[in-house]
Every structure is written in C-alpha cells, then in structure tokens.
Write a protein that holds these residues in place. Structure first.
Motif, short mmCIF file in Angstrom:
data_model
loop_
_atom_site.label_atom_id
_atom_site.label_comp_id
_atom_site.label_asym_id
_atom_site.label_seq_id
_atom_site.Cartn_x
_atom_site.Cartn_y
_atom_site.Cartn_z
N GLY A 478 97.44 -21.99 39.59
CA GLY A 478 96.55 -21.92 40.52
C GLY A 478 96.25 -20.60 40.76
O GLY A 478 97.06 -19.51 40.70
N VAL A 479 94.96 -20.20 41.00
CA VAL A 479 94.54 -18.78 41.00
C VAL A 479 94.73 -18.39 42.59
O VAL A 479 94.37 -19.01 43.41
CB VAL A 479 93.09 -18.80 40.84
N VAL A 480 95.51 -17.26 42.38
CA VAL A 480 95.89 -16.74 43.90
C VAL A 480 95.28 -15.11 43.87
O VAL A 480 95.55 -14.69 44.89
CB VAL A 480 97.27 -16.84 43.73
N GLY A 481 94.68 -14.64 42.94
CA GLY A 481 94.21 -13.39 43.15
C GLY A 481 93.24 -13.08 41.93
O GLY A 481 93.40 -13.76 40.87
N ALA A 482 92.66 -12.27 42.11
CA ALA A 482 91.41 -11.70 41.03
C ALA A 482 90.86 -10.45 41.09
O ALA A 482 91.02 -9.88 42.27
CB ALA A 482 90.28 -12.66 40.73
N VAL A 483 90.61 -9.70 40.01
CA VAL A 483 89.79 -8.54 40.26
C VAL A 483 88.78 -8.56 38.99
O VAL A 483 88.82 -9.12 38.14
CB VAL A 483 90.80 -7.23 39.69
N THR A 484 88.06 -7.41 39.42
CA THR A 484 86.84 -7.34 38.31
C THR A 484 86.71 -5.82 37.72
O THR A 484 86.89 -4.92 38.59
CB THR A 484 85.50 -7.43 38.97
N VAL A 485 87.27 -5.82 36.72
CA VAL A 485 87.14 -4.65 36.10
C VAL A 485 85.60 -3.96 35.63
O VAL A 485 85.27 -4.88 34.54
CB VAL A 485 88.15 -4.48 34.77
N TYR A 486 85.10 -3.06 35.73
CA TYR A 486 83.58 -2.77 35.60
C TYR A 486 83.63 -1.61 34.30
O TYR A 486 84.53 -0.71 34.28
CB TYR A 486 83.06 -2.17 36.82
N THR A 487 82.80 -1.98 33.44
CA THR A 487 82.99 -1.36 31.95
C THR A 487 81.44 -0.90 31.87
O THR A 487 80.45 -1.33 32.22
CB THR A 487 83.42 -2.08 30.82
N SER A 488 81.37 0.10 30.88
CA SER A 488 80.23 0.64 30.38
C SER A 488 80.24 1.13 28.93
O SER A 488 81.42 1.66 28.67
CB SER A 488 79.40 1.85 31.45
N VAL A 489 79.40 0.80 28.11
CA VAL A 489 79.42 1.14 26.64
C VAL A 489 78.95 2.62 26.56
O VAL A 489 78.04 3.13 27.27
CB VAL A 489 78.49 0.30 25.86
N ALA A 490 79.70 3.58 25.96
CA ALA A 490 79.24 4.75 25.66
C ALA A 490 78.23 5.10 24.65
O ALA A 490 78.09 4.17 23.59
CB ALA A 490 80.44 5.80 25.54
N PRO A 491 77.43 5.87 24.64
CA PRO A 491 76.44 6.16 23.74
C PRO A 491 77.04 6.69 22.48
O PRO A 491 77.76 7.76 22.48
CB PRO A 491 75.17 6.97 24.27
N ILE A 492 76.47 6.44 21.47
CA ILE A 492 76.83 6.93 19.98
C ILE A 492 75.35 7.68 19.41
O ILE A 492 74.32 6.81 19.26
CB ILE A 492 77.26 5.96 18.98
N ILE A 493 75.34 8.93 19.16
CA ILE A 493 74.30 9.56 18.68
C ILE A 493 74.49 9.93 17.25
O ILE A 493 75.32 10.55 16.70
CB ILE A 493 74.02 11.02 19.54
N ASN A 494 73.62 9.19 16.58
CA ASN A 494 73.75 9.09 15.06
C ASN A 494 72.31 9.23 14.26
O ASN A 494 71.79 8.00 14.46
CB ASN A 494 74.66 8.25 14.54
N TRP A 495 72.11 10.34 13.95
CA TRP A 495 70.59 10.29 13.11
C TRP A 495 70.79 10.48 11.57
O TRP A 495 71.78 11.32 11.28
CB TRP A 495 69.70 11.12 13.71
N SER A 496 70.00 9.55 10.73
CA SER A 496 70.22 9.85 9.27
C SER A 496 68.80 10.51 8.72
O SER A 496 67.69 9.68 9.05
CB SER A 496 70.57 8.41 8.66
N PHE A 497 69.05 10.96 7.73
CA PHE A 497 67.91 11.49 6.82
C PHE A 497 67.84 10.74 5.74
O PHE A 497 68.81 10.68 4.78
CB PHE A 497 67.87 13.10 6.58
N ILE A 498 66.75 9.95 5.27
CA ILE A 498 66.55 9.07 4.26
C ILE A 498 65.15 9.44 3.64
O ILE A 498 64.37 9.88 4.29
CB ILE A 498 66.83 7.91 4.49
N ASN A 499 65.15 8.98 2.34
CA ASN A 499 64.03 9.17 1.48
C ASN A 499 63.42 10.52 1.70
O ASN A 499 62.15 10.70 1.95
CB ASN A 499 62.99 8.12 1.80
N VAL A 500 64.45 11.51 1.43
CA VAL A 500 63.57 12.86 1.56
C VAL A 500 62.95 13.32 0.35
O VAL A 500 63.51 13.08 -0.91
CB VAL A 500 64.94 13.84 1.55
N VAL A 501 61.83 13.64 0.49
CA VAL A 501 60.92 14.06 -0.66
C VAL A 501 60.53 15.43 -0.36
O VAL A 501 60.03 15.97 0.75
CB VAL A 501 59.58 13.29 -0.63
#
Length: 823
Positions: A478-501
């Motif tokens: 039986g459930v006698v207790g509960a907690v809620t863990v709050y999460t957030s995704v961190a940003p990933i900064i990544n830019w690529s150079f393609i088709n360079v002429v």
C-alpha cells in the motif's frame, strides 16, 4: 404544625398556658397605626397569664400609644394596665400585660375589650377583643421519658408505638403531631386522623397507645452513616387547656456495606507490542469505612470467561499481559470516598487482535453486592511514512545523461514495517531507475535508500520540464508516502557548418557560402560576425530573417532568433582580396557564430584566400562578355537551395496526373453497360475457304431519335403491361432456403467426390480415349504441313472440306471433344 409544637414547648418552659388563635389587625382609616392581638387566652384559677397587643407606628412622627381596659367582667382582672409606650416612625412593639382569674372562678369563656389611643390623634381610639377561657389543669404523660434511639435498616417501613396516660380529673381529647427535619415519609396507624393530626379521647386516669410509621430511605452516597439518623418529636396537645407534652426518638441507621463503579474507560487501542492503561473509578457507597476487593478475568468476544482462567489481579493469556494498578485493597475507603484504579494491558507483537477483560469488585464483607464492568483492548496498526529527498543535478539534466536523488523514509506508524520504492509517474522524456531494495524500519526511525537514477532521453528538448513521482510502499504494498522530484533538461548548444563553398571570381572577390545547422536541443538564436586578417572591404549578405544594424551598407554582423532544431540556414559573405599589397599573401576570414543562450562559446569557420602582390598581378583586360561562370554559380546555388521544393512539385504533379488519368478511364468504363460488351466470334476456319468473299463493312447510319411517348408505347406493346412488384420475401424463409441449397450442394459435391474415389480404387486412373490420341496425331500432321506449305491444307471443294471435317466419332468421345472445344 411543627412550629406550633415548638411554640407550645417554649410556653411550657415559661409555665404559661398555651395560647392558640389567629391574630387580628385593626387600624383606623387614616392608617396611623397597625394593631395585632391575640384572639384567645387560656387561664387557670388563681393564675396570671401573659397577653400581648402589638402596635406598629406607620406615620413619620413619634407616637405614644396607650392600652386601657374597656370591659373585663369578673372573675377576671388585668395586670399592668393601662400601659403606655412611645414608638418612633415605622417601628413596632409588643405590649405585654397580664390577665388573672380568681380562685373560685367557674370554668367558662369570657370576652374582654381593650382600647388603644395615640397622642398623634386625640380622636383616634381602636378596640381589641379577646376570648379568655378559664380551664382546669390537664395532666398528660408519655410512657417513655427522654430521647429514645431506634436502629433501622434502609428501604423498610419501621413502625413505632408509645403509650400516653391522662392523669387529670377530666376527660381529655388529645391531638398528636409529629415533627422531623429529615423529610422522611411518615404517617399514622390510628383511626381518627384529620389534617395530618391524629386524635385520641382519654378518660381520667386512663392509658392508650399512639401508633405511627416511618419509611426508611435507601443509603445513598454513604449517607446516613452508621449510627446516625434524623430525630422525630411526637407532641400531644391537651384539649382542656392546650398544654403539650412531647417525646423524641432518633432513627439510627444500621451498618450497610456497598460500593459502585462510577467511571470506566471501556476500550483502548494499542500498537503491536505496546502497553496501555484503562482507568476505572470505584466508590464506597456504604455507610461505614470498608475495603474493596478487586480482581480481573479474561473473556472471549461473547463475554464468556476463558477456559481454565480464574479471577486474579495479574495474568498472561494468548500473548496478552493484564495487570491491576493502584488497587490499594488494604486501605479502606471512607463512606462515599472514591479511588481510581488502572487496568494495564500489554499487546502481543501482532498486527491485529482484540482482548476482553472483566473487572470484578465487591465491598469487603458483602460479596453478594459484587459489581462488574468490561473493558476491551484492540491492536490497530497504523501504517504511515514520510518520504523526503535530496536531488543532485536534476534541475539541469543533459540529454542522454542522468541525475540522482537520495530518498529517505521515516516510519511514522506505530509498528515496524518494511518499505520499498515504486515509480508512480514520470514524464515521457524521462526514464527512472529505483533501487530494488526493501528495508526494515522501526517506528520513529529513518533510513535512506540507494540512489534513484533519472535519465533524460537523447532527443529531450532544452528546458523541458518533467516531474517524477516516486511512491513508498509498505509490506502490504500500500502507498504510505510519495514525493515529486522536479527536473529540467539543460540546453545543448551545438552548431555545425555544412556545405561550405568558397570561390574567388576574376575580380578578386572571395565569396563564401555555408549552411549552418542547429544540432543542439534548444530553439536558439545566433549572433554572426565576420572578421578578416586584412583591412579590406567585406560584408555579409544576410538572410531575410536576420536583424541587421540600420544604416550599414556592408554589414559585418547580424543576429538571427528562434532557429528551430535541425534547421539549416545559409550564411553568405564576401571579401575583396587585397590588391595593393607588395607581396603575395593569404587572407584569413573568420565567420564566428555565438549562441544567444551561451554567448561565451563561439563556433568559428575560417576561410582562406590567396592574393597576388602588385608585381605579380596581370594586366587588367576589359571583358565585355557576360560573366558565365558567375551566372552558372548563381544558378547552381539557387538550384541547390530550391532543389527540394522543385523535386516535391514534380513528384506531386506526377501523382496528380496519374490520379486524373485513372479517374477518366474509370469514368469511360462505367458508361459501357454489361450487355453492351460483345465479343466478335467468327469461324476461324472461314479464312481458309477459297470461295470466301470479303464482305464489305456496313456503315451504319446514325440512329434517328425517337420521341419519348412513341418509345414508351412501342416498349409496352412488346413487353406487355407492367406487373406490380412482388412482396418482399421473408428473410427467415430466404435464410432457410439458403441453408437447404448449401446443404444439398455440399452433399452433391461430396457424393461426386466419393464416386470418383470409388472409380479410381476399382478401375484405376482413366486413360485418354483412342480417338483423342488420333486427333492429337492429326493435329501434329496438319501443323507440319502448314509449316512446309500453308496452301496445302486448303480444300479444293467445299463439300470435301465438310466431309473431311465431319469425322464420325464414337458417342463416348463426344463429351470429351465438346469439352475441349469449349475450353
């Protein structure tokens, strides 16, 4: 009635005969005085008795009142009259004087008159009349002297009898009265009773008995105590001269032992293995000091004593321990004194159960007055817990990475318990791993689980929030207790150079084109900057979504916001190679992009362009022709940029064209009715006939239109009159017919198969008919002849052809040939 007896006793002590009668008040109309006097006075021969008149001054000045005799016949005479007294306003006074009878006065009643005057009003005079009776002496006496003591028991009616004697020389009619301050109920056992008084006629020198009864009430709250009780006074009043005699007796209570159970805590709840106490208050309700005997007894749920158990002050049963505390049985309780005892109960180490106990109490020496009460103890297990957590890194989880949370559970129930963790809910982009761990915790204690891991998906978006709800389960899941863990995704900064002429045109301009793609997980924005190793004209060709500083002809920076994930956009820049350098060299051009979320992190692309010094530069030639290479590069760039769109348009056009043609074909086919479809069947042998004449095709003329009415008339003349539509067939009949037809078809097929199997078993597999074999050889010969000489098979005469083609065959072969032709 009792007050009259007391007044008579007081007069007896003063040796003055009793005075009986109602007082009378006389006053003048002006209300200057209020007068009260006796109406009757009794006097014996040669005796002076006291009489009184009470006056009340009701005016606001002093008055002097005077009493004088108006009429007092002999043998009576007054003493101390006239009498004067001064009264202040609103005061009263009893004016006492004497009345005397002569020695030889006869026994009679005489009316006398007095007058009252005042100096306040000389005209005022009030008259007072008294009846004075000259009576003989009475002589009554009870057979008991002094005060008697009678011992009685509670809740019984006690009878009392006493004798009385008339020692006078005259007959006496005696009245009896009984008085007590107790309020106990009493009455007479005599014949002549009037208004609560009994009457008895006594002759001279005679004796009689007075009978009465008293109801003894129950002893309540220890009262009356043993040896105590109320006093009753029996008064005899003579009818001769109203003289009284009295006899008093005390009704003393006998010993009475009793007790009561006043307050009880009937039930208690205990935790497994816990002990508790129930309070019970007992009281001595007897009228003597006494001890109380107390014992305990175990019962079942029906109130029946447990087998083999005897009353005791302490016992163990079925894991339960029961004991009595604070009984103090050796110390007596005073009447109406209470004592609170406690019944201690210790529960076994079980999660449920009940136990019933009976308290038995009785006063010492009176076991027949035993009192009992029942109490109950129940085991109630409380299952509860408090879950807390401490997270590390869950506010910024990188995609594909994890954070950890430490969960601690505190057992807030009333018994030991085992706890485990379960994920109740988690966001779609999160995966949670809880430890497969079960821990035992005593009540009020805390323990910590192993780490809980929370993983973020690789494709989780930046700043995407999600909750993880973790529940703690007890040993019953039986459930006698509960907690809620709050999460957030961190940003990933990544830019690529393609088709360079990178291209350098004939004019020495370096053109740079590159696609920049957002490979991060956030909708990001960019700050694009252009830098060169040489001071030379250069600039961006910013896209239409860029924000550029106003008034700048050749922008070297621009900003783009809200670039979706995986989105490509093209950066175009140009730089004029130096033409004024003395030596050859290389220009380095840095195109740097910085994220709006992380401006400190730069993504740089470096382009290079070689230039010639002045000494090595060719002479300038005027070229009036078109710059085909530039046009081709521009065309190729546009084609490359719009290739996806053009391909999608072509593919969509093909799909639409195919759908339109298929639709037109289906529409054309749907206009041809089934009966209009004919297959031209001709005689394929006709073309081998030499006399065959080609028939010229008949050109049909266009059908003439027929009026509707004429067509309807012709159609009815040929088809006949129309008949009404038949009634629809009953579905049940149709279903029944379908079942019958299917059954018969199945039976026929089975029968045909059975016959074929039986024929194979008895006759073997059928062989081809000999005629069919000869036809096969004939076909082979005709085929060879046609290949060698096609004209050889043409008959010279039609009759011969008919004869040769009509080969008689046995009847058994006809079905086979017909089947082949049909095929």
């Amino acid at each position: 009635m009792g007050s009259r007896a007391l007044v008579a006793l007081l007069l007896l002590h003063l040796l003055i005969p009793a005075v009986h009668g109602a007082d009378a008040t006389q006053s003048r109309e002006g209300d200057i005085v209020s007068i009260t006097a006796q109406e009757q006075v009794i006097v014996h021969r040669n005796e002076t008795v006291s009489a009184y008149i009470t006056v009340h001054n009701i005016v606001d000045v002093n008055q002097e009142f005077t009493i004088t005799v108006v009429n007092m016949p002999s043998p009576l005479s007054s003493v101390a009259l006239p009498l004067s007294e001064t009264l202040v306003p609103n005061h009263l006074r009893q004016l006492v004087f004497g009345i005397r009878a002569d020695q030889g006065a006869s026994y009679q009643t005489i009316q006398v008159q007095f007058a009252i005057s005042t100096d306040y009003d000389t005209d005022f005079s009030a008259s007072v009349w008294m009846n004075v009776t000259i009576a003989p002496y009475s002589n009554l006496s009870f057979g008991v002297e002094g005060i008697s003591s009678l011992v009685v028991d509670q809740k019984v009616r006690s009878s009392v009898a006493v004798n009385i004697s008339n020692n006078a020389s005259f007959e006496d009619i005696v009245s009896f009265d009984l008085y007590s301050s107790s309020g106990w109920n009493w009455g007479w056992n005599m014949n002549d009773v009037t208004d609560g008084r009994s009457h008895l006629t006594l002759q001279p020198d005679s004796l009689a008995y007075v009978y009465l009864w008293v109801d003894i009430p129950a002893i309540e709250n220890g009262a009356p105590l043993e040896g105590t009780g109320p006093r009753f006074t029996l008064t005899a009043i003579s009818g001769l001269d109203e003289a009284t005699v009295a006899w008093s007796f005390d009704l003393l209570m006998n010993e009475f032992r009793n007790m009561s159970i006043d307050e009880v805590e009937t039930e208690t709840t205990l935790a497994p293995g816990e002990d508790g106490r129930l309070s019970v208050t007992v009281r001595n309700t007897g009228n003597i000091a006494n001890r109380v005997n107390l014992t305990l007894l175990g019962l079942d749920e029906n109130g029946v004593p447990l087998e083999g158990m005897n009353p005791s002050d302490r016992f163990n049963s079925s894991g339960w321990t029961v004991a009595l505390f604070g009984g103090l049985e050796e110390i007596p309780l005073q009447p109406n004194e209470s004592r609170t005892i406690e019944i201690g109960i210790q529960a076994p180490l079980e999660f449920s159960g009940e136990y019933y106990i009976e308290l038995i109490a009785f006063p010492n020496g009176a076991q027949e007055r035993t009192k009992t009460t029942q109490v109950q103890a129940s085991i109630i297990r409380e299952k509860s817990a408090e879950l807390t957590y401490f997270e590390e890194g869950c506010r910024e989880i990188l995609p594909g990475s994890s954070c950890s949370a430490t969960l601690t559970v505190e057992n807030t129930g009333n018994s030991y318990n085992t706890y485990s963790l379960r994920v109740a809910d988690a966001a779609d982009h999160l995966n949670v791993t809880v430890p497969n761990q079960v821990i035992l915790i005593q009540n009020t204690e805390s323990k910590t689980f192993d780490l809980v891991e929370i993983f973020a998906d690789l494709d989780a978006l930046a700043f995407q929030q999600g909750d993880v709800e973790i529940e703690v389960l007890d040993d019953t899941f039986g459930v006698v207790g509960a907690v809620t863990v709050y999460t957030s995704v961190a940003p990933i900064i990544n830019w690529s150079f393609i088709n360079v002429v990178e291209e350098i045109d004939s004019k020495g301009r370096l053109s740079i084109a590159m696609d920049v793609r957002n490979d991060g997980n956030a909708v990001d924005g960019l700050l694009v900057q252009l830098q060169s190793s040489h001071a030379t004209p250069m600039g961006f060709i910013p896209p239409f979504i860029a924000e550029v500083e106003e008034g700048v002809e050749f922008p070297r920076s621009f900003e783009v916001s809200d670039i979706p994930l995986g989105y490509n956009f093209t950066i175009r820049a140009w730089i004029d190679l130096p033409q004024d350098q003395t030596t050859n060299g290389t220009v380095y051009v840095n195109t740097s992009i910085r994220s709006q979320f992380a401006p400190d992190k730069a993504f740089v692309h470096t382009a290079e362009g070689d230039y010639l010094g002045k000494s090595w530069q060719p002479e300038e030639q005027v070229d009036e022709a078109l710059d085909w290479s530039g046009m081709a590069a521009t065309t190729w760039a546009y084609t490359k940029a719009w290739s996806g769109v053009i391909f999608a348009i072509l593919f969509a056009g093909l799909v639409i064209y195919k759908a339109v043609t298929d639709r037109q074909r289906r529409m054309d086919e749907s206009q041809i009715l089934p009966y209009q479809e004919r297959e031209e069947v001709g005689d394929w042998m006709e073309k081998f006939n030499s006399n065959h004449e080609e028939v010229a095709p008949v050109i049909q003329k266009e059908a003439q239109p027929i009026p509707k009415d004429a067509f309807e008339t012709i159609f009815k003349s040929r088809a006949g009159d129309s008949t009404p539509a038949a009634e629809p067939v009953d579905p049940r009949l149709r279903d029944a017919a379908t079942v019958v037809l299917e059954t018969r078809s199945t039976e026929a097929a089975l029968q045909k198969a059975d016959d074929l199997l039986s024929s194979i078993q008895t006759e073997g597999i059928a062989q081809p008919h000999p005629s069919n074999l000869s036809l096969k050889s004939l076909d082979e010969d005709v085929s060879r002849t046609v290949r060698n000489d096609p004209q050889a098979i043409l008959p010279s005469q039609p009759s011969e052809h008919v004869q040769t083609s009509s080969v008689p065959l046995p009847e058994s072969t006809a079905p086979i040939i017909e089947d082949d032709l049909d095929f």
